[in-house]
Design a protein around this motif. Structure first.
Motif, short mmCIF file in Angstrom:
data_model
loop_
_atom_site.label_atom_id
_atom_site.label_comp_id
_atom_site.label_asym_id
_atom_site.label_seq_id
_atom_site.Cartn_x
_atom_site.Cartn_y
_atom_site.Cartn_z
N GLY A 71 0.86 -1.12 -0.23
CA GLY A 71 0.01 0.20 -0.17
C GLY A 71 0.77 1.22 -0.03
O GLY A 71 0.46 2.20 -0.44
N ASP A 99 -4.94 -0.85 -1.28
CA ASP A 99 -5.07 -0.06 -0.08
C ASP A 99 -4.78 -0.70 1.14
O ASP A 99 -4.65 -1.83 1.16
CB ASP A 99 -6.60 0.31 -0.09
N GLU A 100 -4.26 0.04 2.12
CA GLU A 100 -3.87 -0.59 3.33
C GLU A 100 -4.67 -1.69 3.92
O GLU A 100 -4.06 -2.52 4.55
CB GLU A 100 -3.32 0.65 4.42
N ALA A 121 -13.11 -0.82 -0.41
CA ALA A 121 -11.84 -0.27 -0.54
C ALA A 121 -11.28 -0.46 -1.84
O ALA A 121 -11.05 -1.76 -2.20
CB ALA A 121 -10.88 -0.32 0.65
N THR A 125 -11.30 3.48 -7.75
CA THR A 125 -9.90 3.99 -7.99
C THR A 125 -9.03 3.12 -9.14
O THR A 125 -9.63 2.26 -9.71
CB THR A 125 -9.23 3.86 -6.76
N ASP A 177 1.46 -0.58 18.81
CA ASP A 177 0.83 -0.98 17.80
C ASP A 177 1.45 -2.47 17.29
O ASP A 177 2.53 -2.37 16.69
CB ASP A 177 0.73 0.00 16.67
N PHE A 180 0.12 -5.97 11.98
CA PHE A 180 -0.64 -6.92 11.29
C PHE A 180 0.16 -7.82 11.36
O PHE A 180 0.15 -9.11 10.69
CB PHE A 180 -1.15 -6.56 10.03
N ALA B 54 -0.67 5.40 18.55
CA ALA B 54 -1.64 4.12 18.75
C ALA B 54 -2.50 4.46 19.81
O ALA B 54 -3.23 3.60 20.33
CB ALA B 54 -0.77 3.00 18.58
N TRP B 76 -7.32 3.24 22.99
CA TRP B 76 -6.35 2.54 22.08
C TRP B 76 -6.46 2.63 20.69
O TRP B 76 -8.05 2.33 20.38
CB TRP B 76 -6.17 1.23 22.62
N MET B 77 -5.77 3.11 19.79
CA MET B 77 -6.23 3.17 18.20
C MET B 77 -5.18 2.60 17.42
O MET B 77 -4.44 3.51 16.68
CB MET B 77 -6.70 4.66 18.00
N THR B 78 -4.90 1.25 17.33
CA THR B 78 -3.88 0.71 16.40
C THR B 78 -4.42 0.92 14.96
O THR B 78 -5.47 1.25 14.78
CB THR B 78 -3.88 -0.81 16.65
N TYR B 79 -3.57 0.52 14.23
CA TYR B 79 -3.87 0.78 12.57
C TYR B 79 -4.81 -0.18 12.38
O TYR B 79 -5.97 0.08 11.47
CB TYR B 79 -2.62 0.54 11.70
N ALA B 80 -5.00 -1.58 12.98
CA ALA B 80 -6.16 -2.27 12.74
C ALA B 80 -7.52 -1.79 13.04
O ALA B 80 -8.35 -1.88 12.66
CB ALA B 80 -6.04 -3.72 13.66
N PHE B 83 -8.56 0.92 10.52
CA PHE B 83 -9.25 0.23 9.38
C PHE B 83 -10.77 -0.03 9.96
O PHE B 83 -11.62 0.18 9.27
CB PHE B 83 -8.75 -0.83 9.18
N TYR B 87 -14.24 1.64 8.40
CA TYR B 87 -15.20 0.73 7.74
C TYR B 87 -16.48 1.16 8.37
O TYR B 87 -17.58 1.13 7.90
CB TYR B 87 -15.15 -0.71 7.99
N ARG B 125 -1.50 4.10 -0.19
CA ARG B 125 -1.86 4.07 1.44
C ARG B 125 -3.42 3.75 1.78
O ARG B 125 -3.83 2.83 1.14
CB ARG B 125 -1.58 5.37 1.97
N GLY B 126 -4.06 4.52 2.30
CA GLY B 126 -5.36 4.33 2.91
C GLY B 126 -6.36 5.04 2.03
O GLY B 126 -7.63 4.87 2.39
N PRO B 128 -7.70 4.79 -0.99
CA PRO B 128 -9.08 4.24 -1.57
C PRO B 128 -10.08 3.81 -0.62
O PRO B 128 -11.26 4.25 -0.60
CB PRO B 128 -8.35 2.97 -2.18
N GLY B 129 -9.77 3.21 0.56
CA GLY B 129 -10.69 2.80 1.79
C GLY B 129 -11.30 3.99 2.34
O GLY B 129 -12.45 4.00 2.54
N ILE B 132 -13.97 5.89 0.14
CA ILE B 132 -15.34 5.37 -0.25
C ILE B 132 -16.18 5.01 1.21
O ILE B 132 -17.04 4.44 0.97
CB ILE B 132 -15.04 4.00 -0.93
N ASN B 133 -15.52 5.54 2.29
CA ASN B 133 -15.96 5.05 3.48
C ASN B 133 -16.38 5.99 4.41
O ASN B 133 -17.36 6.01 5.17
CB ASN B 133 -15.06 4.05 4.20
#
Lengths: 288, 264
Positions: A71, A99-100, A121, A125, A177, A180, B54, B76-80, B83, B87, B125-126, B128-129, B132-133
């Motif tokens: 990404g 996308d990530e 996502a 695009t 963090d 993933f 995070a 807490w706000m991790t990358y997961a 996302f 959503y 990166r993020g 696109p998501g 559209i969200n």
């Protein structure tokens, strides 16, 4: 049951043409010692899945990449990795640029042994069409919504770096963090963990410390003790990233950098070359 | 009271989050981050923000070295989790595109041919998501036809209001673009069919100047107002609390005043 092994043993399990996943994010908690070991190996033609940092700059610049699934590639405080950029601009590897969240979804699908997972996502695009790989799926319910079917990113091998682990394959990530890394391990046929500390199971944290447990050990194939194995990326809360080293790397001619820090350089020699354990332990944690 | 262009952009960009309530305010880059911080510190206290890594924090974390300041963690706000927030739609991000077109489609991936780009940038990166969200805004420090391009951007990384790309069952119902704050003006999507419109001109900037720096026709010639100057309270918060090291002075070359008539 003892899964401890060296990083050379880990890399010896790789074959050219494999798909590998690399954990971490940008300049944070990348299994860099393993990446340098891959550079020293004969393995090539790799498809690499990564939330990219200097791992991708190194692999791209040394011609190991057949394809990159990504990404972004960034060194965090230094937004763009020059070695990645040169290789990308020369068109020297294929890309699946997504996308990530799609990358997470692809790993999740593989982890669940599903062919794909649906997502919005990417729709609308150039991610949707440019790579020629992605397909859409239509909801079978009344809404009939068209979604991207993000294909499973099945990995032959995954590499992640953690703060502490035991020899059974129980790993602890105490960094702010976990990114993933869990999914990378679940998505892989073989998952390899490098760790800053190798400890007894009892020393891993018990309750509630075990809330930092990365993934059940059935998903871990091998564990290697590699102190500062993430350098020059960070491994919070134990050490921050080495901004000066990352900058030197980014500004360097790649062959010079490689000769100095990769080829014929054992991990111990590497640590000495970058300032020694004492200095690395004092690298400040980044402030964002 | 005099103020800089950076300070004007911060106060103008903070307006993007007005009325948003409990959403994660993600200001990516210096001006957007300070803008989100200012919004939370003043008129939009329900906003959620992170420490830049995070953890969610009760009050905006000042920029740069923090000294004795300890972030007031509320979650807490991790990358997961980011996302998951994406959503769920509880987010308003302001990001910095390299190119923007008349649909509000943005590019942060590559400039030039995709296979062998003239310039490889970050990757999508993020974006696109995100686009559209949930709600999105943009900050452009160098308003020019190189950024605001004619036709479509080189690599559509974020969706905009382009029906041709969101056809055939693709849902655009969560696409919600709000503001584009630039060094010349504040733009929004309030024109015909979400066309980009000049909402306000920064003091001393004319509509013609903005149009000349944009590769597609802009609406709002008759209705554009003047971007309001920062208030004394806003300047105090920016200067003494949110950005005590004055990193905002590095955003624009020579750190010009916010009212261009003073520069003349």
């Amino acid at each position: 049951m003892d899964k401890s092994m060296s990083i050379s043993e880990m890399v010896s399990r790789l074959e050219s043409g494999m798909t590998i996943g690399i954990g971490g994010w940008g300049a944070r908690r990348k299994p860099m010692a393993v990446v340098r070991e891959i550079l020293r190996s004969d393995v090539t033609d790799l498809t690499v899945v990564s939330y990219g940092g200097p791992d991708i700059g190194l692999l791209a610049a040394s011609g190991k990449l057949k394809k990159l699934v990504f990404g972004f590639v960034s060194l965090d405080s230094i937004p763009l990795d020059n070695h990645f950029r040169s290789a990308r601009q020369a068109g020297s590897f294929e890309t699946l640029e997504i996308d990530e969240g799609m990358l997470q979804w692809g790993l999740r699908a593989a982890a669940m042994r599903l062919p794909f997972l649906p997502t919005r996502a990417g729709l609308g695009t150039d991610v949707e069409g440019l790579n020629g790989v992605l397909r859409t799926v239509t909801s079978p319910y009344e809404d009939g919504e068209v979604l991207i079917a993000m294909p499973a990113l099945n990995l032959d091998a995954a590499f992640v770096h953690v703060n502490a682990a035991d020899t059974l394959g129980n790993a602890i990530v105490t960094a702010p963090d976990p990114f993933f890394d869990e999914l990378f391990c679940r998505a892989a046929d073989q998952a390899f963990v490098t760790t800053d500390r190798l400890v007894t199971t009892a020393e891993l944290g018990g309750m509630p410390g075990m809330r930092h447990h990365l993934v059940e050990r059935s998903c871990v194939t091998g564990v290697a003790l590699v102190p500062f194995g993430a350098h020059p990326t960070s491994s919070g809360p134990d050490y921050g990233f080495d901004f000066k080293h990352l900058k030197d790397y980014n500004d360097a001619a790649f062959p010079d950098w490689r000769a100095r820090y990769v080829d014929g350089v054992s991990h111990d020699a590497y640590l000495a070359a970058v300032g020694g354990a004492e200095k690395l332990a004092s690298l400040p944690l980044p402030v964002f | 009271m005099t103020y800089t262009l950076a300070e004007l952009c911060i106060t103008a960009a903070a307006e993007a989050w007005r009325g948003n309530g409990e959403v994660l305010a993600s200001g990516i880059g210096l001006i957007p981050r300070l803008a989100a911080s200012l919004a939370k510190a003043t008129f939009e206290p329900a906003l959620m923000m992170t420490d830049g890594e995070a953890y969610l924090v009760e009050e905006p974390v000042p920029l740069g070295k923090r000294g004795a300041y300890i972030p007031k963690v509320e979650g807490w706000m991790t990358y997961a989790r980011v996302f998951d927030v994406v959503y769920r739609g509880h987010r308003h991000a302001m990001t910095g595109p390299v190119q923007v077109d008349r649909f509000g489609q943005q590019n942060i991936s590559v400039v030039g041919d995709y296979a062998k780009p003239k310039a490889a940038l970050l990757g999508v990166r993020g974006i696109p998501g995100n686009t559209i969200n949930h709600i999105n805004s943009m900050f452009v420090p160098n308003h020019s036809t190189r950024v605001f391009v004619p036709g479509e951007v080189d690599m559509v990384s974020g969706v905009g209001y382009n029906p041709a790309r969101l056809a055939g069952g693709r849902s655009d119902r969560f696409v919600d673009l709000r503001l584009i704050v630039t060094d010349l003006a504040v733009l929004d999507f309030g024109g015909k069919d979400h066309a980009i419109r000049v909402r306000s001109l920064h003091p001393g900037i004319s509509f013609d100047q903005v149009q000349a720096a944009t590769g597609f026709p802009l609406e709002g010639r008759e209705t554009a107002t003047v971007t309001p100057a920062p208030t004394a309270e806003q300047l105090h918060l920016i200067r003494d609390v949110l950005d005590p090291h004055n990193t905002r002075a590095t955003v624009f070359k020579e750190n010009p005043p916010g009212d261009r008539r003073e520069a003349a």
